[in-house]
Write an enzyme that holds these catalytic residues in place. Sequence first.
Site, PDB file in Angstrom:
ATOM      1  N   HIS A 180       0.833  -1.207   0.000  1.00  0.00           N
ATOM      2  CA  HIS A 180       0.000   0.000   0.000  1.00  0.00           C
ATOM      3  C   HIS A 180       0.870   1.260   0.000  1.00  0.00           C
ATOM      4  O   HIS A 180       1.193   1.812   1.045  1.00  0.00           O
ATOM      5  CB  HIS A 180      -0.899  -0.031   1.248  1.00  0.00           C
ATOM      6  N   HIS A 238       1.378   5.102  -2.028  1.00  0.00           N
ATOM      7  CA  HIS A 238       0.899   6.093  -3.001  1.00  0.00           C
ATOM      8  C   HIS A 238       2.125   6.783  -3.613  1.00  0.00           C
ATOM      9  O   HIS A 238       2.809   7.547  -2.937  1.00  0.00           O
ATOM     10  CB  HIS A 238      -0.017   7.120  -2.327  1.00  0.00           C
ATOM     11  N   ASP A 255      -8.686   2.406  -3.386  1.00  0.00           N
ATOM     12  CA  ASP A 255      -8.242   3.040  -2.142  1.00  0.00           C
ATOM     13  C   ASP A 255      -8.296   4.564  -2.192  1.00  0.00           C
ATOM     14  O   ASP A 255      -7.932   5.184  -3.188  1.00  0.00           O
ATOM     15  CB  ASP A 255      -6.824   2.608  -1.783  1.00  0.00           C
ATOM     16  N   HIS A 266      -5.517  -1.084   5.756  1.00  0.00           N
ATOM     17  CA  HIS A 266      -5.360  -0.254   6.965  1.00  0.00           C
ATOM     18  C   HIS A 266      -6.448  -0.425   8.029  1.00  0.00           C
ATOM     19  O   HIS A 266      -7.195   0.497   8.327  1.00  0.00           O
ATOM     20  CB  HIS A 266      -5.206   1.218   6.606  1.00  0.00           C
ATOM     21  N   ASN A 288      -6.736   8.927   6.958  1.00  0.00           N
ATOM     22  CA  ASN A 288      -7.932   8.127   6.724  1.00  0.00           C
ATOM     23  C   ASN A 288      -7.531   6.657   6.535  1.00  0.00           C
ATOM     24  O   ASN A 288      -6.785   6.361   5.596  1.00  0.00           O
ATOM     25  CB  ASN A 288      -8.650   8.640   5.474  1.00  0.00           C
ATOM     26  N   ASP A 345       0.725   2.586   3.733  1.00  0.00           N
ATOM     27  CA  ASP A 345      -0.181   3.662   3.291  1.00  0.00           C
ATOM     28  C   ASP A 345       0.588   4.978   3.171  1.00  0.00           C
ATOM     29  O   ASP A 345       0.069   6.043   3.513  1.00  0.00           O
ATOM     30  CB  ASP A 345      -1.400   3.800   4.212  1.00  0.00           C
TER      31      ASP A 345
HETATM   32 ZN   LIG Z   1      -7.177   3.911   2.115  1.00  0.00          ZN
END
Ligand SMILES: [Zn+2]
Length: 435
Positions: free
Chosen positions: A61, A63, A155, A235, A281, A308
């Site tokens: 995960h 970004h 996501d 998450h 989040n 995340d």
């Molecule tokens: Zn998420």
Amino acid sequence: MTDVSEQWLIKGVAVNGGEPADLRLKDGVIAEIGDGLTAAPGVTVLDAGGLVALPGLVDLHTHLREPGREDAETVETGTRAAALGGYTAVHAMANTEPVADTAGVVEQVWRLGEQAGYVDVRPVGAVTVGLNGKQLAELGAMADSAARVRVFSDDGFCVADPLLMRRALEYVKALDGVIAQHAQEPRLTEGAQLNEGEVASRLGLAGWPAAAEEAIIARDVLLAAHVGAALHVCHVSTAGSVEIIRWAKSKGWRVTAEVTPHHLLLTDDLAVGYDPVFKVNPPLRTQADVQALREALKDGTIDCVATDHAPHPVEAKETEWAAAANGMTGLETALRVVQLAMVDTGLLDWAGVADRMSVRPAAIGRVAGHGQPIAPGGPANLTLYDPRAPKAPVDPRTHASKSRNSPFAGMPLPGAVIATFLRGTATVLDGKVTR
Ligand SMILES: [Zn+2]
């Protein structure tokens, strides 16, 4: 960048925290493990006394923000950050601009990863077109593309429509893929700013109830069981979610789950100063939730740690709480946070960390060549970590990530990633990228 001519002799390293041994890396694989190995000419010797060797970390995960938000991160900067954090493979989330909902976009992200060469980049495909939650994206085309997508996720948004979620699960079952769900019931979280509870009430911020996460997870494990497909829960942040996942696993259903480093360490009361660096989040929860998440990671109810990593430019975070973006960086601090939260507390040993940060995430993401045992003939994807490095405060200004929104800034964390090897080539040495 993999240079198969690199040859290494790593001396005296504790493999998964065990007895010290010597590792010989040659032609991209672990050629030999033993005691008192000697170096032939042309072999670089690395004295690794006191260091722990782990299979290269795998993040489910991340970004990376490219294409579209290169002001926050690029594949180049994000994967450099990943290597510095001890990672050899990362999954790049689909909420880019344009969204990674076609074979063209996922191939672009995959190619950028190949060009950068720091880690293997596995693009995540969007479940729905444009993350709109209305129409399924071309999952099969993304799976068949050069990027070989196996993890699909909207996501940032929840696949809230139950019928669409059912169809998505049916599709990925045929593709040997998995749906990674961002579990957030949208109506229950409209305008939500922080975990619903005492702290949110005191600060006058709209609450994000635990039930909004738990209700979706409960629904989705039932759907996954009904369809016989694989569901991965992103998450996980509440004690109640852990109970539902534990129950689903006890039924033998194909459900896996991740927890972030920040949810293993931080709580909602950090928001008292209204510093949006703590806005994320799902939100930071309570100490009881943190304790339940740690126990679940220990007993395997939660399979793995996923960062995340969510970089944001300064203007998106250094604003008033309600207007600030959700998200925290995490690649460069994850292993150190896990040491503090799980190893130094006696909950996991290093073999457990290897399992939760490499073996299991690689299996969930179907990442070939990663998460393999450190054994002769195995791929030389390795992380060398110094757990005894003195505690040092995190300074995001020194990070390779383009963004600075680390919630651990100024916090003393133990340990240091010393070296990372991708198929036998050093991407990080002495805690610095090699190029
Ligand atoms: Zn998420």
